[in-house]
Enzyme design. Structure first.
Site, PDB file in Angstrom:
ATOM      1  CE1 TYR A 171      33.782  41.283  48.537  1.00 57.35           C
ATOM      2  CE2 TYR A 171      34.577  39.226  47.611  1.00 57.35           C
ATOM      3  CZ  TYR A 171      34.452  40.593  47.544  1.00 57.35           C
ATOM      4  OH  TYR A 171      35.008  41.282  46.505  1.00 57.35           O
ATOM      5  NE  ARG A 180      35.741  41.922  41.155  1.00 60.61           N
ATOM      6  CZ  ARG A 180      35.583  40.735  40.592  1.00 60.61           C
ATOM      7  NH1 ARG A 180      34.567  40.527  39.776  1.00 60.61           N
ATOM      8  NH2 ARG A 180      36.422  39.754  40.845  1.00 60.61           N
ATOM      9  CG  HIS A 196      37.380  35.734  43.441  1.00 64.18           C
ATOM     10  ND1 HIS A 196      36.683  36.043  44.583  1.00 64.18           N
ATOM     11  CD2 HIS A 196      37.770  36.932  42.911  1.00 64.18           C
ATOM     12  CE1 HIS A 196      36.641  37.351  44.739  1.00 64.18           C
ATOM     13  NE2 HIS A 196      37.296  37.906  43.740  1.00 64.18           N
ATOM     14  CG  HIS A 235      37.694  46.758  42.707  1.00 62.26           C
ATOM     15  ND1 HIS A 235      37.626  45.983  41.564  1.00 62.26           N
ATOM     16  CD2 HIS A 235      38.126  45.915  43.682  1.00 62.26           C
ATOM     17  CE1 HIS A 235      38.018  44.750  41.828  1.00 62.26           C
ATOM     18  NE2 HIS A 235      38.320  44.672  43.103  1.00 62.26           N
ATOM     19  NE  ARG A 257      38.942  41.134  38.407  1.00 64.58           N
ATOM     20  CZ  ARG A 257      38.645  39.861  38.227  1.00 64.58           C
ATOM     21  NH1 ARG A 257      37.950  39.500  37.140  1.00 64.58           N
ATOM     22  NH2 ARG A 257      39.021  38.933  39.094  1.00 64.58           N
ATOM     23  CE  LYS A 315      42.686  41.164  38.737  1.00 72.12           C
ATOM     24  NZ  LYS A 315      43.169  41.293  40.142  1.00 72.12           N
TER      25      LYS A 315
END
Length: 306
Positions: free
Chosen positions: A287, A255, A278, A252, A161, A184
């Site tokens: 994706y 990414r 994730h 982004h 990120r 995150k």
């Protein structure tokens, strides 16, 4: 007069501190929670005709929730944003119910509106490469050119990120074959540092006029301050305009491109999940939808029976 009572405001601050300290929520998440929950509490105050203390908040029912959701949609908030706001309200009520000892079922049972999830919008492989090359043309300062190339190479080459790349410090140096990234929710992951990314960062460090001690940010602004995400966004905006790329060509998107191009090359979905950091595989599975959509475009354009 404020429509949020002192008791409700204190509870809100307590919840935000809980999310920041114990859940390791990012400042962006905490800010969004603060805004969404303040709006919710203000609405309930207006809806009930007075600022709502903790007692009335415990009594919020199904009809009150429906009224808030209808009011929010009526002010132009889309289904996706309303779902995010509702998620914030539910998180707050779970915390408040545990703290105050009441049944939050009426709030937690509110159903989020259905919405079409946005698919990631990656760049084509050649466009991603051209974007990185064009970033080097946006400044006359060689060290700034090298800096911008290094940041984008980390995004596209390692799937970072923007905030993760800009949070690198001297403690991460010297660069090796991997990078330990805190993403995150404070979740750590180790990503391979491919040779072009390592060389791009090293080239920048060799030209950067500012020292990089253990606690210093790796990437600096021209005034030696930590490089901001907005600076990279603005520079990339200028580069994409030169290349004629759409507004979706953001930091982004690189990414997204990293993940999509790995998947197209036969990458394992679980491995890509780990590389991206994730928490849920379902997030990474978006994706596969991008890959299917691209396949259908090729089919429609080339198959004789399409």
């Amino acid at each position: 007069m404020s429509l949020i009572s002192p008791a409700a405001r204190d509870a809100l601050q307590g919840f935000l501190e809980h999310e920041r300290a114990l859940k390791a929520a990012s400042e962006n998440t905490v800010t969004a929670y603060s805004r969404d929950l303040a709006d919710f509490l203000s609405f309930m105050g207006a809806h009930k005709g007075a600022a709502q203390g903790l007692g009335p908040l415990k009594e919020v029912g199904v009809t009150d929730m429906r009224a808030w959701m209808a009011h929010t949609r009526g002010h132009g908030v889309g289904a996706r944003s309303l779902a995010r706001k509702l998620s914030a309200v539910k998180s707050f009520y779970r915390w408040l119910a545990e703290r105050e000892g009441f049944d939050p079922t009426a709030v937690l049972s509110a159903r989020a509106p259905k919405y079409q999830r946005k698919l990631p919008r990656p760049l084509p492989e050649d466009a991603a490469i051209r974007m990185i090359e064009t970033m080097a043309l946006q400044s006359t300062e060689p060290w700034v050119q090298a800096r911008d190339v290094a940041v984008l190479t980390l995004l596209y080459g390692c799937g970072l990120r923007n905030s993760e790349a800009l949070s690198l410090t001297g403690a991460d140096l010297p660069l090796g074959g991997t990078l330990r990234i805190t993403g995150k929710g404070g979740k750590e992951r180790v990503v391979p540092l491919i040779r072009p990314a390592r060389e791009a960062v090293e080239a920048y460090l060799a030209l950067c006029p500012y020292p990089c001690e253990r606690g210093d940010p790796v990437f600096r602004s021209v005034r030696a301050k930590p490089l901001s995400a907005r600076t990279i966004q603005k520079t990339m905006e200028a580069a994409r305009n030169q290349l004629g790329l759409p507004a979706s060509a953001t930091p982004h998107a690189l990414r997204h491109s990293f993940a999509t191009h790995l998947l197209n090359a036969g990458g394992d979905l679980r491995a890509i999940q780990e590389l991206l950091g994730h928490a849920s595989l379902s997030t990474t599975q978006a994706y596969t939808a991008v890959d299917t959509a691209r396949l259908m475009e090729v089919y429609a354009a080339s198959h004789p029976r399409a």
